[in-house]
Write an enzyme that holds these catalytic residues in place. Structure first.
Site, short mmCIF file in Angstrom:
data_model
loop_
_atom_site.label_atom_id
_atom_site.label_comp_id
_atom_site.label_asym_id
_atom_site.label_seq_id
_atom_site.Cartn_x
_atom_site.Cartn_y
_atom_site.Cartn_z
N GLU A 268 0.89 -1.17 0.00
CA GLU A 268 0.00 0.00 0.00
C GLU A 268 0.92 1.21 0.00
O GLU A 268 1.30 1.71 1.05
CB GLU A 268 -0.88 0.00 1.26
CG GLU A 268 -1.83 -1.17 1.38
CD GLU A 268 -3.12 -0.97 0.59
OE1 GLU A 268 -3.33 0.13 0.03
OE2 GLU A 268 -3.92 -1.92 0.53
N CYS A 302 -2.43 9.32 2.12
CA CYS A 302 -2.03 8.69 0.85
C CYS A 302 -3.05 9.03 -0.22
O CYS A 302 -2.73 9.07 -1.40
CB CYS A 302 -1.90 7.18 1.03
SG CYS A 302 -3.33 6.45 1.79
P1 NAD Z 1 7.96 5.42 4.83
O1 NAD Z 1 8.06 4.67 3.56
O2 NAD Z 1 9.05 6.35 5.18
O3 NAD Z 1 7.84 4.37 6.05
C1 NAD Z 1 6.83 3.41 6.13
C2 NAD Z 1 7.27 2.27 7.03
O4 NAD Z 1 8.24 1.46 6.37
C3 NAD Z 1 7.92 2.71 8.33
O5 NAD Z 1 7.52 1.82 9.35
C4 NAD Z 1 9.40 2.55 8.04
O6 NAD Z 1 10.20 2.37 9.17
C5 NAD Z 1 9.40 1.32 7.17
N1 NAD Z 1 10.51 1.17 6.23
C6 NAD Z 1 11.06 2.12 5.43
N2 NAD Z 1 12.00 1.57 4.64
C7 NAD Z 1 12.05 0.25 4.93
C8 NAD Z 1 12.82 -0.86 4.46
N3 NAD Z 1 13.74 -0.71 3.50
N4 NAD Z 1 12.59 -2.09 4.97
C9 NAD Z 1 11.64 -2.25 5.92
N5 NAD Z 1 10.91 -1.24 6.43
C10 NAD Z 1 11.11 -0.01 5.94
O7 NAD Z 1 6.57 6.18 4.80
P2 NAD Z 1 6.01 7.36 5.74
O8 NAD Z 1 6.75 8.61 5.50
O9 NAD Z 1 5.87 6.87 7.15
O10 NAD Z 1 4.51 7.50 5.18
C11 NAD Z 1 4.15 8.29 4.09
C12 NAD Z 1 4.03 7.47 2.83
O11 NAD Z 1 3.16 6.38 3.03
C13 NAD Z 1 3.42 8.26 1.68
O12 NAD Z 1 4.09 7.93 0.49
C14 NAD Z 1 1.98 7.77 1.65
O13 NAD Z 1 1.34 7.93 0.41
C15 NAD Z 1 2.15 6.34 2.01
N6 NAD Z 1 0.94 5.76 2.55
C16 NAD Z 1 0.24 4.87 1.77
C17 NAD Z 1 -0.95 4.33 2.23
C18 NAD Z 1 -1.74 3.38 1.40
O14 NAD Z 1 -2.61 2.72 1.96
N7 NAD Z 1 -1.50 3.26 0.11
C19 NAD Z 1 -1.42 4.68 3.51
C20 NAD Z 1 -0.68 5.57 4.28
C21 NAD Z 1 0.50 6.10 3.79
#
Ligand code: NAD
Length: 514
Positions: A268, A302
């Protein structure tokens, strides 16, 4: 700004600790110093609330082992009894609605009604999952051989590793966890490192529900840490499904690692959502829909509306009204009921917003509203920023990029085909809408050659989905679906069963042998 003074970090820390205490979490038990700490911070002031001990690699392995051991038994518990756990969780979430909403506001900066709304989503998905626990239906299929029965069954899958983003710190966890638990899976959760306190509260309430119904404690494990902690979870072959919510950047890193071990992924990822506004649109309704979708949650959903594709005859009028509405948006303390726009998650998010706006202006964009930073005198380490509207001459590279901040790019079109081409001309595919009173246009937008998104709406904005539908998107958004409809299937494995109750052994496709 609303004129209301921002709360200070000490007051917020005390409020968070009190909410956690009511959720059964003793914050002192989790605080620690040293190299491996997770900082709990608040975007309301930019201040630090607590230093939490990060989960070590050994503890991560032990958590997965425990979840896996527990799965071996949990999968045989009848689904309606698994539902009883989720039912109890829903009751506790209802009782602690205000506590959870406090923590969501303190850690993610959401205004009160949106924080409460996010908790309501948790309660709703628990209701949905409890019903689902009696409806994990397979099919009976018309087979081609006499004396045989062909059917399919759905079985629990295993340990589900949940990675979640900061901007929905509780709802995303509950979408995954409520459904996974009734499906007979166990969950190991690595929340965003930006929202650890909120995660502790969820974990505490689920632990209480587990104790209340006599379920095994290992059905849920919480990990506190950043990317490395998530990577360890992602690489563990005992994790059958990695459900990852976050940026496209994260998905690009996670998906190949899971694929390398033939694990399952539910992604997602980011969106770059657009609304088409056609000449027949109801303008009052459109303005309200656009402003909520684009400026609500300070542009940090998102599904936030990021691109407005307006018919050229309407563009000036509509933009003028949107700019006017933006000028009236009360910005400030998200606990103040008058506030509609709270802070961005960090000053880094504001920097990214400013860079995107500068880039848009370099490529011919005209900034019509917003981008000013407010309340910097009261909270120099926080980022209260006025949502921005930019009129663009074309869909340039920056418009095709998701900047996680309140920027609304306005583009114009002449024909609906052109609008749909612009709409679909971005790498992401999450949410979309059309504002029109013309049924032909609305149906075309929803048709196979219309919007290419996982969510396509008519006469409402792009954000604010209900839990009953499947949630997710196409292309770089990752293709996953969570929440309602038949999204539960991602959390189970399918077995196709052929039973021969005859004394003959006819082979399929008429093959003869022996
Ligand atoms: P992010 O990608 O920085 O982090 C998300 C999660 O992934 C965190 O828990 C982080 O620690 C973890 N993570 C990051 N890199 C990783 C890796 N290489 N391996 C394992 N874990 C890892 O996102 P954010 O800044 O917290 O959130 C914003 C983003 O999330 C935006 O792009 C938004 O559109 C998206 N989002 C999507 C949805 C959806 O349902 N499509 C919902 C909410 C947010």
């Amino acid at each position: 700004a609303t004129g209301h003074r921002l709360p200070d970090t000490d007051a917020l820390r005390a409020r968070a600790a009190a909410a956690l205490d009511r959720c059964g979490v003793d914050l002192d038990a989790y605080t620690g110093a040293g190299a491996d700490t997770v900082l709990a911070r608040t975007p309301l002031t930019g201040g630090t609330l607590a230093h939490l001990a990060a989960t070590t690699p050994e503890q991560t392995d032990a958590a997965v082992a425990e979840a896996h051991r527990t799965f071996m038994d949990w999968r045989t518990v009848p689904a309606p009894r698994r539902g009883a756990l989720v039912k109890r969780l829903g009751e506790l979430l209802t009782a602690h609605r205000e506590d959870l909403a406090d923590l969501v506001t303190i850690e993610a900066g959401k205004i009160r009604s949106e924080a409460l709304g996010e908790v309501q989503e948790m309660i709703d998905i628990c209701d949905f999952a409890v019903g689902l626990s009696r409806q994990l239906y397979g099919r009976t299929i018309a087979g081609e051989r006499p004396g045989h029965r062909l059917s399919e069954s759905w079985h629990p899958l295993g340990v589900v590793g949940v990675l979640s983003a900061f901007n929905f710190p509780v709802a995303v966890w509950s979408w995954n966890t409520a459904v996974a638990l009734v499906c007979g899976d166990t969950v190991v959760w690595k929340p965003s490192e930006l929202t650890p306190l909120t995660a502790l509260a969820c974990d505490g309430l689920l632990a209480r529900a587990v104790a209340d119904v006599g379920a095994p404690a290992g059905v849920h494990r919480l990990l506190l840490g950043a990317r490395e902690c998530g990577e360890r979870l992602v690489d563990d072959p005992r994790v059958a499904l990695v459900s990852a919510t976050g940026s496209v950047r994260m998905g690009r890193q996670v998906a190949p690692r899971v694929a390398a071990r033939f694990g399952r992924c539910l992604l997602e990822l980011g969106g770059n959502n657009a609304a088409v506004v056609a000449p027949s649109a109801d303008l009052d309704l459109t303005v309200r829909g656009v402003v909520f979708s684009a400026a609500g949650t300070a542009g940090q959903r998102c599904t936030t509306l990021r691109r407005l594709i307006v018919h050229e005859d309407l563009a000036d009028r509509l933009v003028e009204r949107i700019v006017h509405a933006y000028g009236q948006l009360p910005l400030g303390d998200p606990f103040d009921p008058a506030t509609l726009v709270g802070p961005l998650i960090s000053t880094a998010a504001h920097t990214a917003m400013s860079e995107a706006l500068a880039e848009a202006q370099r490529s011919g964009g005209k900034l019509l509203a917003g981008s000013e930073r407010c309340l910097a005198d009261q909270a120099p380490h926080a980022a209260y920023v006025r949502p921005a509207v930019v009129r663009m001459p074309e869909q340039t590279e920056i418009v095709r990029t998701e900047t996680f901040a309140p920027i609304l790019y306005v583009l114009t079109y002449r024909t609906l085909d052109e609008a749909i081409a612009l709409h679909n001309g971005v790498p992401q595919g999450l949410s979309s809408s059309i504002f029109t009173r013309d049924q032909r246009e609305a149906e075309r937008f929803l048709a196979a050659d219309g919007s290419d998104c996982g969510i396509a709406n008519v006469n409402i904005g792009t954000s604010g989905a209900e839990i009953g539908g499947a949630f997710g998107g196409e292309k770089e958004t990752g293709g996953g679906r969570e929440s309602g409809s038949d999204a539960w299937r991602a959390y189970m494995r399918r077995a196709t069963n052929t039973v021969n109750y005859s004394a003959e052994l006819p082979l399929a496709q008429g093959v003869s042998f022996l």
